[in-house]
Design a protein around this motif. Structure first.
Motif, PDB file in Angstrom:
ATOM      1  N   THR A  42      44.971  63.406  44.929  1.00 33.64           N
ATOM      2  CA  THR A  42      43.813  62.913  45.679  1.00 33.64           C
ATOM      3  C   THR A  42      43.656  61.399  45.633  1.00 33.64           C
ATOM      4  OG1 THR A  42      42.638  64.992  45.330  1.00 33.64           O
ATOM      5  CG2 THR A  42      41.322  63.108  46.078  1.00 33.64           C
ATOM      6  N   CYS A  43      43.457  60.823  44.446  1.00 31.17           N
ATOM      7  CA  CYS A  43      43.250  59.375  44.344  1.00 31.17           C
ATOM      8  C   CYS A  43      44.399  58.726  43.583  1.00 31.17           C
ATOM      9  CB  CYS A  43      41.914  59.054  43.682  1.00 31.17           C
ATOM     10  SG  CYS A  43      41.778  59.615  41.968  1.00 31.17           S
ATOM     11  N   ALA A  44      44.424  57.404  43.588  1.00 33.54           N
ATOM     12  CA  ALA A  44      45.514  56.651  42.968  1.00 33.54           C
ATOM     13  C   ALA A  44      45.491  56.806  41.449  1.00 33.54           C
ATOM     14  CB  ALA A  44      45.407  55.181  43.350  1.00 33.54           C
ATOM     15  N   PHE A  45      46.692  56.697  40.858  1.00 36.20           N
ATOM     16  CA  PHE A  45      46.797  56.778  39.404  1.00 36.20           C
ATOM     17  C   PHE A  45      45.896  55.732  38.741  1.00 36.20           C
ATOM     18  CE2 PHE A  45      51.157  58.269  40.648  1.00 36.20           C
ATOM     19  CZ  PHE A  45      50.967  59.594  40.273  1.00 36.20           C
ATOM     20  N   ARG A  46      45.855  54.541  39.324  1.00 37.15           N
ATOM     21  CA  ARG A  46      45.076  53.459  38.713  1.00 37.15           C
ATOM     22  C   ARG A  46      43.589  53.826  38.655  1.00 37.15           C
ATOM     23  NH1 ARG A  46      45.046  48.219  37.168  1.00 37.15           N
ATOM     24  NH2 ARG A  46      43.322  46.879  37.833  1.00 37.15           N
ATOM     25  N   ILE A  47      43.081  54.465  39.679  1.00 33.34           N
ATOM     26  CA  ILE A  47      41.674  54.870  39.676  1.00 33.34           C
ATOM     27  C   ILE A  47      41.417  55.867  38.552  1.00 33.34           C
ATOM     28  CG2 ILE A  47      39.915  56.131  40.986  1.00 33.34           C
ATOM     29  CD1 ILE A  47      41.120  54.921  43.522  1.00 33.34           C
ATOM     30  N   LYS A  48      42.296  56.843  38.417  1.00 30.92           N
ATOM     31  CA  LYS A  48      42.141  57.854  37.363  1.00 30.92           C
ATOM     32  C   LYS A  48      42.126  57.200  35.977  1.00 30.92           C
ATOM     33  CE  LYS A  48      44.726  61.354  40.043  1.00 30.92           C
ATOM     34  NZ  LYS A  48      43.872  62.549  40.064  1.00 30.92           N
ATOM     35  N   VAL A  49      43.086  56.264  35.777  1.00 33.72           N
ATOM     36  CA  VAL A  49      43.233  55.641  34.462  1.00 33.72           C
ATOM     37  C   VAL A  49      42.049  54.727  34.149  1.00 33.72           C
ATOM     38  CG1 VAL A  49      44.638  54.022  33.136  1.00 33.72           C
ATOM     39  CG2 VAL A  49      45.732  55.848  34.441  1.00 33.72           C
ATOM     40  N   LEU A  50      41.591  53.948  35.114  1.00 32.35           N
ATOM     41  CA  LEU A  50      40.454  53.055  34.856  1.00 32.35           C
ATOM     42  C   LEU A  50      39.187  53.853  34.603  1.00 32.35           C
ATOM     43  CD1 LEU A  50      41.081  50.117  37.363  1.00 32.35           C
ATOM     44  CD2 LEU A  50      41.491  50.178  34.894  1.00 32.35           C
ATOM     45  N   ASN A  51      39.021  54.969  35.276  1.00 33.11           N
ATOM     46  CA  ASN A  51      37.863  55.831  34.986  1.00 33.11           C
ATOM     47  C   ASN A  51      37.914  56.320  33.546  1.00 33.11           C
ATOM     48  OD1 ASN A  51      36.658  55.677  37.507  1.00 33.11           O
ATOM     49  ND2 ASN A  51      37.645  57.536  38.298  1.00 33.11           N
ATOM     50  N   THR A  67      52.628  54.147  38.709  1.00 33.71           N
ATOM     51  CA  THR A  67      52.266  52.757  38.436  1.00 33.71           C
ATOM     52  C   THR A  67      50.752  52.646  38.403  1.00 33.71           C
ATOM     53  OG1 THR A  67      52.421  50.453  39.168  1.00 33.71           O
ATOM     54  CG2 THR A  67      52.409  52.147  40.891  1.00 33.71           C
ATOM     55  N   VAL A  68      50.267  51.896  37.443  1.00 29.25           N
ATOM     56  CA  VAL A  68      48.825  51.647  37.334  1.00 29.25           C
ATOM     57  C   VAL A  68      48.544  50.155  37.416  1.00 29.25           C
ATOM     58  CG1 VAL A  68      48.366  53.767  36.068  1.00 29.25           C
ATOM     59  CG2 VAL A  68      48.967  51.685  34.801  1.00 29.25           C
ATOM     60  N   ALA A  69      49.532  49.406  37.928  1.00 29.62           N
ATOM     61  CA  ALA A  69      49.366  47.959  38.072  1.00 29.62           C
ATOM     62  C   ALA A  69      48.400  47.667  39.217  1.00 29.62           C
ATOM     63  CB  ALA A  69      50.715  47.310  38.343  1.00 29.62           C
ATOM     64  N   PRO A  70      47.738  46.497  39.187  1.00 32.78           N
ATOM     65  CA  PRO A  70      46.830  46.134  40.281  1.00 32.78           C
ATOM     66  C   PRO A  70      47.568  46.062  41.613  1.00 32.78           C
ATOM     67  CG  PRO A  70      46.501  44.693  38.384  1.00 32.78           C
ATOM     68  CD  PRO A  70      47.741  45.491  38.113  1.00 32.78           C
ATOM     69  N   SER A  71      46.885  46.459  42.674  1.00 36.46           N
ATOM     70  CA  SER A  71      47.489  46.449  44.002  1.00 36.46           C
ATOM     71  C   SER A  71      47.147  45.197  44.791  1.00 36.46           C
ATOM     72  CB  SER A  71      47.043  47.678  44.798  1.00 36.46           C
ATOM     73  OG  SER A  71      45.635  47.718  44.900  1.00 36.46           O
ATOM     74  N   SER A  72      46.266  44.365  44.261  1.00 33.94           N
ATOM     75  CA  SER A  72      45.897  43.126  44.948  1.00 33.94           C
ATOM     76  C   SER A  72      45.474  42.089  43.924  1.00 33.94           C
ATOM     77  CB  SER A  72      44.757  43.379  45.941  1.00 33.94           C
ATOM     78  OG  SER A  72      43.560  43.736  45.261  1.00 33.94           O
ATOM     79  N   ALA A  73      45.443  40.828  44.372  1.00 38.25           N
ATOM     80  CA  ALA A  73      45.070  39.733  43.475  1.00 38.25           C
ATOM     81  C   ALA A  73      43.611  39.842  43.021  1.00 38.25           C
ATOM     82  CB  ALA A  73      45.307  38.397  44.168  1.00 38.25           C
ATOM     83  N   SER A  74      42.779  40.446  43.847  1.00 41.07           N
ATOM     84  CA  SER A  74      41.365  40.565  43.508  1.00 41.07           C
ATOM     85  C   SER A  74      41.095  41.659  42.478  1.00 41.07           C
ATOM     86  CB  SER A  74      40.542  40.838  44.774  1.00 41.07           C
ATOM     87  OG  SER A  74      40.973  42.045  45.379  1.00 41.07           O
ATOM     88  N   ASP A  75      42.074  42.539  42.304  1.00 40.48           N
ATOM     89  CA  ASP A  75      41.933  43.624  41.340  1.00 40.48           C
ATOM     90  C   ASP A  75      42.470  43.131  40.003  1.00 40.48           C
ATOM     91  OD1 ASP A  75      41.799  45.927  39.905  1.00 40.48           O
ATOM     92  OD2 ASP A  75      43.156  47.096  41.180  1.00 40.48           O
ATOM     93  N   ASN A  76      41.596  42.621  39.148  1.00 38.24           N
ATOM     94  CA  ASN A  76      42.044  41.963  37.917  1.00 38.24           C
ATOM     95  C   ASN A  76      41.647  42.692  36.637  1.00 38.24           C
ATOM     96  OD1 ASN A  76      39.328  41.490  37.959  1.00 38.24           O
ATOM     97  ND2 ASN A  76      39.478  39.277  38.280  1.00 38.24           N
ATOM     98  N   VAL A  77      41.322  43.967  36.748  1.00 37.61           N
ATOM     99  CA  VAL A  77      40.991  44.743  35.550  1.00 37.61           C
ATOM    100  C   VAL A  77      42.285  45.203  34.891  1.00 37.61           C
ATOM    101  CG1 VAL A  77      39.786  46.762  34.653  1.00 37.61           C
ATOM    102  CG2 VAL A  77      38.835  45.504  36.598  1.00 37.61           C
ATOM    103  N   ALA A  78      42.453  44.925  33.628  1.00 37.20           N
ATOM    104  CA  ALA A  78      43.680  45.271  32.924  1.00 37.20           C
ATOM    105  C   ALA A  78      43.614  46.697  32.400  1.00 37.20           C
ATOM    106  CB  ALA A  78      43.918  44.315  31.764  1.00 37.20           C
ATOM    107  N   VAL A  79      44.761  47.407  32.501  1.00 39.91           N
ATOM    108  CA  VAL A  79      44.897  48.707  31.840  1.00 39.91           C
ATOM    109  C   VAL A  79      45.337  48.417  30.415  1.00 39.91           C
ATOM    110  CG1 VAL A  79      46.194  50.858  31.750  1.00 39.91           C
ATOM    111  CG2 VAL A  79      45.404  49.963  33.951  1.00 39.91           C
TER     112      VAL A  79
END
Length: 906
Positions: free
Chosen positions: A412-421, A443-455
């Motif tokens: 359903t949603c991106a891996f990064r969304i799941k992991v940050l939640n 991959t859970v890396a940021p998809s844009s420069a504005s997305d700067n939250v680190a896993v």
């Protein structure tokens, strides 16, 4: 003319449509005044603009050098006499009689009609093979498991075969000459391009396609060293050994450090490898969707005729559906190789308790490594089950995961969304389990420069079944501990044909690919300048073909007099069938499509021990529209002193139905008789026909194949004549056929961009940024001046384009002949502008990204065949397309497109 418009770069920028948010309808408007702004991103990339092969009529393998030279001299003289101007880039006389040339629209159109010219073909831009590289250090399949799949380990250790004395050419990105796996074993080679060839200037965006050749074929791209390592790398210190670890290498570098090469460069390298005395040539490169008549395929066929074994990757276009196998692997007697997934993986892992079982995992890109010894309790979201599609997509309650590892299903949603939640809720690790069979590399890396939250927590992915197992234990309590060591795990897709491997058949319905070999998840050598360990894991048919090249080297060491044309027969006869992968599970006993695996996976030990060969090694039955049954004869020849006894029976494979781009399986099968007897086995596996082959004798088998009545129209069926031996050396011969009328396949298709469908073919007006879809009626006839006009893209960059008409056409299937005609105001043929034979199909009818090849361009420069300008007036362009294997006398076998009328303004 393919890719001839100089303004194609303009079509990659956002123009009027993107600015206005317009979406063309799926059905072209027919009201007056209709036209379509040029869609953003539309372009064609396969061919090199303005560069062509010109093939003359004489076969260079049948003519002497003097005769070939005389033919080429006559062509040059005739072209000069008729005022045809072109730039000769290279001439060929060993494997191909002709040239590669640079020529404009009018010139190449005239060349197609010169006496003595057999055909012209676009020089293709051959992209660097798109192999899959696993960057995760945790994934370490060993080459030893791959060589074990084909018996190459037994050949080395028990039969004493190493490939010693055999010279294998690798045409690729070069070979790392300092790598310990090859040091001192590269005995010939040449760099045809230089390191910068194919590279892009970051400042200007321009590509450098100026070859700077030299005698140093050192690898700066990586792919060639990996391929050579599979053929016969040998590095005792690293514990690495390829298929034929004592071969000598020829390194023929046709790629720079990055970017693509061109098919005329490949042809030059093929001729050089032959002149250098190479015995085997591996080409893990090629152009998909082509014909056996394409110059590189034809040259490869002639190499085999001249005595060289040629192995070629079938292609990595499995997602592009049927009829996708590429040139040069389509060549006659060339060994076209499909890919099989490796059976073993070395994985990092964690232990779950209670129970103590180990679970293999892949770490996610963009997350920190899991610390060894870290122990955590495992939990999951309330109410989560393996049926929860959006697991982890909704925020968890604050601190609800504190100090725990959370199990989350993919979907359903991106891996990064799941992991940050999970991280926000206090989780200390995330375990993602697949929602379908097989491993994933998330991959859970940021998809844009504005997305700067680190896993900041470890993230690992595991198999679907392992995830379900852990899920069932959570309620009673379960914990995990990350381990320091790696462990060997079975690959769930091991021994199955890789999902990326290309489907056949060829456009003339010859069975391709021929054979399969390990190509999915293969560890092999890599340039030391790019990988400190000197090794990397890659996947692709690029990895399968060199495995077969290594096997051929072993066979040549054992049987030095075996003819190149007979090598494929011997390997195909003794190959092992691969089974259908159904939802991630191998269905034992159900062979997957013949058009995907050919004869099956190569088995060097069986090929070595076998004394009976079956010819032909494969049966291509053609289309069933004109026959109720197909009769074929195969011959068994025994070169040994022992009487051989077989039980011959029919072993059907899955039928390949659906559409070209969306194939799917059908369990409808052909039937067969052998020597007049029923060849089908009963439900208990009994039946068949006894065949006795006397010592040093021959036996004929008369086969009658009846196509499957219940199979859908336009499907490809197939199977095997299987010869089971009690002595252990069983043989098989694959067959392939087409159910129904092959010419009923539509050739000229439409083009989809996103949700928008463009009715193709279409007339273009680059100067006005207009596209006239088929059926659109312009408010006023477009005018063409055949003068250069400056236009701007959305970024304000100025491009110079020719104000000239062109037809854009999507080829949903290969065409035997394409004819571009000029019609006058009355609709009568005014002139034949150009004729192109054996035209390849486009990669897709969906433009998806910058590498898609969705259409070809056929342009007119305003000149007639004699070179004079067409007078001012009203005209149309007509494209006539003869279908593959079509009959010119049958109108149903030709598709015709006629453009809107337009004005020539002088």
């Amino acid at each position: 003319m393919k890719n001839s418009l100089k303004s194609l770069s303009l079509l990659t920028v956002a123009l009027v449509m993107a600015a206005c948010g317009q979406t063309p309808s799926a059905t072209a408007p027919t009201t007056p005044g209709a036209s379509t702004p040029m869609p953003a991103g539309l372009r064609s990339l396969a061919a090199v603009p303005g560069k062509w092969f010109v093939e003359l009529e004489g076969d260079p393998t049948a003519l002497g050098a003097q005769s070939v030279g005389a033919q080429q001299a006559s062509f040059r003289a005739l072209a000069a006499q008729r005022g045809v101007t072109y730039q000769e880039v290279a001439s060929y006389s060993t494997l191909f009689n002709g040239f590669s040339v640079e020529a404009g629209e009018a010139e190449i159109n005239q060349i197609t009609r010169l006496p003595g010219v057999l055909a012209v073909y676009p020089v293709e831009r051959v992209e660097r093979p798109q192999v899959q590289r696993d960057l995760n250090a945790a994934l370490r399949p060993e080459m030893s498991s791959a060589v074990g799949m084909t018996g190459a380990d037994i050949a080395q250790n028990e039969l004493g075969l190493t490939g010693k004395g055999v010279k294998v050419a690798v045409m690729d990105t070069g070979i790392d000459l300092e790598h310990p796996a090859f040091r001192g074993r590269v005995v010939a080679g040449y760099d045809f391009v230089g390191d910068k060839f194919g590279s892009q200037d970051k400042a200007t965006g321009e590509y450098d396609f100026t070859p700077v050749p030299d005698n140093n074929p050192d690898d700066c791209g990586g792919h060639g060293s990996h391929v050579a390592g599979i053929v016969g790398g040998n590095d005792a210190a690293a514990g690495f050994k390829g298929v034929a670890p004592e071969v000598s290498f020829g390194a023929y570098k046709v790629f720079g450090c990055e970017g693509s090469t061109q098919s005329d460069i490949m042809l030059a390298a093929m001729e050089r490898a032959y002149k250098d005395g190479m015995q085997v040539l591996n080409m893990s490169i090629g152009a998909s969707f082509q014909w056996p008549e394409y110059p590189t395929a034809k040259a490869a066929s002639r190499l085999v005729k001249k005595g060289m074994v040629v192995t070629v990757s079938a292609g990595n276009s499995g997602t592009s559906g049927q009829f996708a196998t590429g040139a040069p692997s389509l060549g006659e007697n060339v060994i076209s190789t499909a890919s099989v997934d490796n059976v073993k993986l070395e994985l990092s892992n964690f232990t779950i308790n209670p129970g103590g079982s180990k679970i293999g995992y892949q770490p996610a890109t963009g997350a920190p490594d899991a610390p060894s010894g870290l122990t955590l309790p495992i939990t999951k979201a309330p109410g989560s089950t393996p049926a929860t599609a959006n697991d982890g997509c909704v925020a968890y309650e604050a601190n609800s995961l504190a100090g725990k590892a959370v199990l989350i299903q993919r979907g359903t949603c991106a891996f990064r969304i799941k992991v940050l939640n999970a991280q926000k809720a206090g989780a200390k690790a995330v375990i993602i389990y697949n929602n379908q069979p097989g491993f994933i590399s998330p991959t859970v890396a940021p998809s844009s420069a504005s997305d700067n939250v680190a896993v900041e927590i470890p993230v690992v992915s595991i198999l679907q079944d392992d995830g379900k197992k852990i899920d069932s234990l959570i309620e009673s309590g379960v914990s995990m501990t990350f381990n320091a060591d790696t462990q060997s795990f079975a690959n769930p897709t091991g021994n199955a044909i890789s999902s990326f491997s290309s489907y056949g058949a060829s456009p003339d319905l010859e069975l391709k690919p021929d054979i399969a070999a390990p190509g999915g998840l293969i560890k092999s050598a890599y340039p030391l300048t790019q990988e400190a360990s000197g090794y990397a894991v890659l996947s692709g048919t690029s990895m399968a073909a060199p495995h077969v090249a290594g096997v051929a080297a072993l066979m040549l060491q054992a049987y030095p007099t075996i003819q190149a044309k007979d090598m494929r027969t011997r390997l195909m006869n003794t190959a092992n069938l691969r089974w259908f992968l159904n939802g991630g599970t191998l269905v034992e006993g159900l062979p997957t499509y013949v058009q995907l695996q050919g004869a099956g996976m190569v088995d060097v030990v069986s090929a070595y021990n076998n004394t009976v060969t079956v010819t032909p090694s494969k049966l291509s039955l053609g289309e069933s529209d004109t026959f109720a049954t197909r009769r074929k004869v195969v011959v068994l020849k025994n070169t040994g002193a022992r009487r051989e006894v077989y039980t011959a029976f029919h072993y059907p494979a899955l039928t390949l139905g659906g559409t070209t781009l969306a194939p799917r399986p059908f369990d409808q099968y052909a039937s067969m008789t052998i020597n007049g007897q029923q060849a089908e086995l009963d439900s208990k596996g009994n039946g068949g026909v006894e065949i006795v082959v006397p010592p040093f004798g021959e036996v004929e088998l008369n086969l009658v194949v009846t196509p499957p009545a219940g199979a859908p129209d336009r499907s490809q069926y197939g199977g095997y004549v299987y010869l089971q031996s009690a002595a252990g050396n069983s043989l098989s011969v694959p067959y392939s056929g087409f159910k129904g009328d092959y010419q009923s396949i539509k050739v000229l298709g439409d083009v989809r961009i996103g949700n928008a469908v463009y009715n193709f073919p279409a007339l273009t007006d680059d100067a006005a940024d207009e596209l006239y879809q088929e059926g659109e009626v312009p408010a006023a006839l477009p005018d063409y001046t055949f003068k250069k006009v400056d236009v701007k893209d959305s970024a304000g960059k100025v491009f110079s384009v020719m104000d000239a008409p062109a037809v854009l056409a999507n080829f949903a299937h290969q065409s035997r002949r394409v004819t571009l005609e000029l019609l006058d105001a009355s609709g009568a043929v005014r002139d034949t502008i150009a004729v192109y034979n054996y035209w390849g199909r486009n990669a897709t009818n969906v433009y998806a990204d910058a590498t898609s090849d969705a259409f070809d361009t056929f342009a007119w420069d305003g000149k007639l065949s004699g070179g004079s300008e067409a007078p001012a007036g009203q005209y149309q362009l007509r494209l006539r397309v003869l279908k593959a294997l079509g009959d010119e006398s049958n109108p149903a076998h030709t598709e015709t497109y006629t453009s809107q009328k337009f004005n020539v303004v002088r």
